[in-house]
Design a protein around this motif. Structure first.
Motif, mmCIF file in Angstrom:
data_model
loop_
_atom_site.group_PDB
_atom_site.id
_atom_site.type_symbol
_atom_site.label_atom_id
_atom_site.label_comp_id
_atom_site.label_asym_id
_atom_site.label_seq_id
_atom_site.Cartn_x
_atom_site.Cartn_y
_atom_site.Cartn_z
ATOM 1 N N ASN A 90 0.828 -1.195 0.000
ATOM 2 C CA ASN A 90 0.000 0.000 0.000
ATOM 3 C C ASN A 90 0.876 1.263 0.000
ATOM 4 O O ASN A 90 1.655 1.488 0.926
ATOM 5 C CB ASN A 90 -0.944 -0.010 1.198
ATOM 6 C CG ASN A 90 -1.918 1.156 1.138
ATOM 7 O OD1 ASN A 90 -1.546 2.301 1.409
ATOM 8 N ND2 ASN A 90 -3.156 0.889 0.739
ATOM 9 N N MET A 131 3.008 10.611 -5.080
ATOM 10 C CA MET A 131 2.355 9.298 -5.090
ATOM 11 C C MET A 131 0.928 9.400 -5.627
ATOM 12 O O MET A 131 0.147 8.473 -5.502
ATOM 13 C CB MET A 131 2.329 8.709 -3.679
ATOM 14 C CG MET A 131 1.625 9.571 -2.649
ATOM 15 S SD MET A 131 1.037 8.636 -1.198
ATOM 16 C CE MET A 131 -0.370 7.759 -1.892
ATOM 17 N N GLN A 132 0.611 10.537 -6.262
ATOM 18 C CA GLN A 132 -0.791 10.818 -6.563
ATOM 19 C C GLN A 132 -1.381 10.046 -7.743
ATOM 20 O O GLN A 132 -2.554 10.184 -8.039
ATOM 21 C CB GLN A 132 -0.969 12.325 -6.763
ATOM 22 C CG GLN A 132 -0.802 13.069 -5.447
ATOM 23 C CD GLN A 132 -0.923 14.560 -5.606
ATOM 24 O OE1 GLN A 132 0.062 15.279 -5.619
ATOM 25 N NE2 GLN A 132 -2.149 15.033 -5.748
ATOM 26 N N THR A 133 -0.557 9.221 -8.388
ATOM 27 C CA THR A 133 -1.115 8.358 -9.433
ATOM 28 C C THR A 133 -1.029 6.888 -9.031
ATOM 29 O O THR A 133 -0.947 6.002 -9.862
ATOM 30 C CB THR A 133 -0.425 8.606 -10.785
ATOM 31 O OG1 THR A 133 1.001 8.651 -10.584
ATOM 32 C CG2 THR A 133 -0.856 9.938 -11.363
ATOM 33 N N THR A 134 -1.074 6.654 -7.726
ATOM 34 C CA THR A 134 -1.197 5.289 -7.197
ATOM 35 C C THR A 134 -2.605 4.757 -7.454
ATOM 36 O O THR A 134 -3.544 5.530 -7.617
ATOM 37 C CB THR A 134 -0.936 5.270 -5.672
ATOM 38 O OG1 THR A 134 -1.100 3.927 -5.202
ATOM 39 C CG2 THR A 134 -1.904 6.142 -4.904
ATOM 40 N N ASN A 135 -2.737 3.441 -7.454
ATOM 41 C CA ASN A 135 -4.058 2.797 -7.536
ATOM 42 C C ASN A 135 -4.575 2.393 -6.159
ATOM 43 O O ASN A 135 -5.644 1.813 -6.057
ATOM 44 C CB ASN A 135 -3.956 1.523 -8.379
ATOM 45 C CG ASN A 135 -3.230 1.754 -9.673
ATOM 46 O OD1 ASN A 135 -3.610 2.627 -10.445
ATOM 47 N ND2 ASN A 135 -2.178 0.987 -9.936
ATOM 48 N N ASP A 136 -3.803 2.666 -5.128
ATOM 49 C CA ASP A 136 -4.112 2.081 -3.822
ATOM 50 C C ASP A 136 -5.207 2.817 -3.070
ATOM 51 O O ASP A 136 -5.553 3.946 -3.373
ATOM 52 C CB ASP A 136 -2.846 2.027 -2.967
ATOM 53 C CG ASP A 136 -1.840 1.050 -3.542
ATOM 54 O OD1 ASP A 136 -2.252 0.155 -4.301
ATOM 55 O OD2 ASP A 136 -0.652 1.186 -3.244
ATOM 56 N N MET A 137 -5.729 2.122 -2.076
ATOM 57 C CA MET A 137 -6.766 2.677 -1.220
ATOM 58 C C MET A 137 -6.097 3.490 -0.110
ATOM 59 O O MET A 137 -5.078 3.053 0.437
ATOM 60 C CB MET A 137 -7.553 1.510 -0.623
ATOM 61 C CG MET A 137 -9.016 1.751 -0.520
ATOM 62 S SD MET A 137 -9.894 0.257 -0.002
ATOM 63 C CE MET A 137 -11.095 0.118 -1.304
ATOM 64 N N PRO A 138 -6.685 4.635 0.242
ATOM 65 C CA PRO A 138 -6.061 5.493 1.273
ATOM 66 C C PRO A 138 -6.298 4.970 2.689
ATOM 67 O O PRO A 138 -7.000 5.593 3.474
ATOM 68 C CB PRO A 138 -6.744 6.842 1.045
ATOM 69 C CG PRO A 138 -8.090 6.514 0.466
ATOM 70 C CD PRO A 138 -7.893 5.258 -0.354
ATOM 71 N N ASN A 156 2.235 5.375 -12.912
ATOM 72 C CA ASN A 156 1.072 4.573 -12.558
ATOM 73 C C ASN A 156 1.433 3.108 -12.788
ATOM 74 O O ASN A 156 1.475 2.646 -13.925
ATOM 75 C CB ASN A 156 -0.163 4.949 -13.389
ATOM 76 C CG ASN A 156 -1.354 4.052 -13.052
ATOM 77 O OD1 ASN A 156 -1.773 3.228 -13.859
ATOM 78 N ND2 ASN A 156 -1.872 4.162 -11.849
ATOM 79 N N HIS A 158 1.072 -1.113 -12.498
ATOM 80 C CA HIS A 158 -0.043 -2.029 -12.821
ATOM 81 C C HIS A 158 -1.000 -1.380 -13.812
ATOM 82 O O HIS A 158 -2.216 -1.541 -13.702
ATOM 83 C CB HIS A 158 -0.827 -2.422 -11.558
ATOM 84 C CG HIS A 158 -0.024 -3.090 -10.493
ATOM 85 N ND1 HIS A 158 0.344 -4.404 -10.542
ATOM 86 C CD2 HIS A 158 0.517 -2.607 -9.331
ATOM 87 C CE1 HIS A 158 1.053 -4.719 -9.460
ATOM 88 N NE2 HIS A 158 1.175 -3.640 -8.709
ATOM 89 N N ARG A 173 -8.650 3.477 -15.844
ATOM 90 C CA ARG A 173 -7.369 4.017 -15.406
ATOM 91 C C ARG A 173 -7.021 5.287 -16.180
ATOM 92 O O ARG A 173 -6.542 6.261 -15.613
ATOM 93 C CB ARG A 173 -6.289 2.947 -15.594
ATOM 94 C CG ARG A 173 -4.995 3.229 -14.860
ATOM 95 C CD ARG A 173 -5.161 3.183 -13.364
ATOM 96 N NE ARG A 173 -5.578 1.906 -12.873
ATOM 97 C CZ ARG A 173 -4.780 0.849 -12.697
ATOM 98 N NH1 ARG A 173 -3.511 0.944 -12.951
ATOM 99 N NH2 ARG A 173 -5.254 -0.286 -12.217
ATOM 100 N N ARG A 176 -8.888 8.241 -14.842
ATOM 101 C CA ARG A 176 -8.345 8.683 -13.549
ATOM 102 C C ARG A 176 -7.083 9.521 -13.752
ATOM 103 O O ARG A 176 -6.894 10.559 -13.107
ATOM 104 C CB ARG A 176 -7.994 7.466 -12.679
ATOM 105 C CG ARG A 176 -9.213 6.678 -12.242
ATOM 106 C CD ARG A 176 -8.820 5.405 -11.483
ATOM 107 N NE ARG A 176 -9.957 4.521 -11.355
ATOM 108 C CZ ARG A 176 -10.878 4.617 -10.407
ATOM 109 N NH1 ARG A 176 -10.787 5.548 -9.498
ATOM 110 N NH2 ARG A 176 -11.905 3.779 -10.363
#
Lengths: 232, 232
Positions: A90, A131-138, A156, A158, A173, A176
């Motif tokens: 994460n 880190m603002q183009t992560t796919n993760d949940m905050p 980005n 994955h 994606r 986003r």
């Protein structure tokens, strides 16, 4: 700088780090020990278990892997490391820890001063400007979204192409990333699984078999072929 | 409280808000005007354009829709509204605006005091305790992840079951929610597209044709059938 910045640790049908082994043997050929940063904790795994996994994954490439959590002086450990691996999981959790322990600058400096870097997924995401183009949940609230910035664009990991047959109405994606660029000026590289970015001193190239998807603000997204320099 | 908290504004094969129309006609039957909060800006759309879209979508249900951005005193507008619609888009953007304009408490109070609420996607996510189970990209940095908390659990809108045929190694939605629960104690409801939560005073029910996926910390995830009370 010498870095391998990979979209994923694992590709479908093979085990942890397997597809990267030839690359990593070369990358770490003169590294006795790798310092592993386990903070992203995929699936909530402990630092100990994650370090054991990384150690197993790198067994054929390096003599030993030590987890950063084993050191009482983490700054010193990072500063003195000759090789560093930041694993996935994460990104919010990883970035929160790096900021709260005041390790972001130390890590950047160590890489700039020659520590051989490996990042996968979240560990690659942090190489970008933010880190603002992560796919993760905050799942946690980091004190800042700023990342290492050893690349002057964002990643980005994955990266997934839109599934044209899908009936799902959640954003693709690409949508986003374009939303990100309505409010931010960074270029974004959508790095597909099996792709990695290689930094060899001043040369930055796209590696692996697949093209990457490039998002430059105000332009149509386009494909960049592998084995090509990444230059804007 | 009277609220409709929907996973999505739009289901596959129909237009904006269409599947909710019978529900909304009833929900807003005595509401002349709806106050629309356009801050989540899907695809970077302007507040004006988004409000026009909401207005079009609610045309057969209410007489008029006004955008919150049209008011000089936004707190007053929210406090006096008899009906409020918060549209979807990017949850980080929505939550940042609500916190920075100090509107979170005002909005909560207005809903608790009887304003009929409609939320879709990001507008539903904010009804939970925190926005930390959003699927969105962190395109801006909000001062806090705390949300309205008119529900005492968290929502994951656009909930997606794992695609067993996929070769993609990014985390499944279930994995992400479980990672959230390794560090947070909130129950999470995975709300599939076409589902909504209805608050009718003290009664909270799951509506629509599909079951929802319930994640209670420390328990196996399970399905909750529609037309059932949501109670823990």
């Amino acid at each position: 700088m010498q870095a391998i910045i990979a979209s994923t640790s694992t590709v479908h049908g093979s085990s942890y780090l397997d597809y990267l082994k030839p690359t990593l043997k070369n990358h770490f050929h003169d590294s006795e020990e790798v310092l592993f940063i386990p903070f992203a904790r995929p699936g909530g795994i402990s630092h100990e278990d994650y370090t054991a996994k990384a150690s197993q994954g790198l067994k054929s490439c390096v003599k030993s892997v030590k987890g950063l959590h084993e050191f009482s002086d983490m700054k010193q450990a990072i500063s003195e490391a000759k090789a560093i691996f930041v694993g996935g999981g994460n990104t919010f959790l990883l970035v929160k820890q790096l900021h709260e322990l005041d390790l972001m600058k130390t890590l950047k400096r160590s890489i700039e001063h020659g520590a051989r870097y490996l990042g996968t997924s979240a560990g690659s995401n942090i190489c970008g400007v933010s880190m603002q183009t992560t796919n993760d949940m905050p799942i946690v609230y980091p004190p800042s979204f700023q990342a290492l910035g050893i690349l002057d664009f964002n990643i980005n990991p994955h990266y997934l192409d839109a599934d044209m047959s899908s009936t799902h109405k959640g954003e693709t994606r690409e949508t986003r990333i374009k939303e990100f660029q309505t409010l931010n000026s960074e270029i974004v590289i959508g790095l597909r699984e099996g792709s990695w970015i290689k930094i060899n001193n001043l040369e930055i190239t796209l590696e692996g078999a697949l093209p990457a998807r490039i998002f430059e603000p105000g332009k149509q997204a386009y494909e960049l072929n592998p084995n090509r320099p990444i230059k804007f």
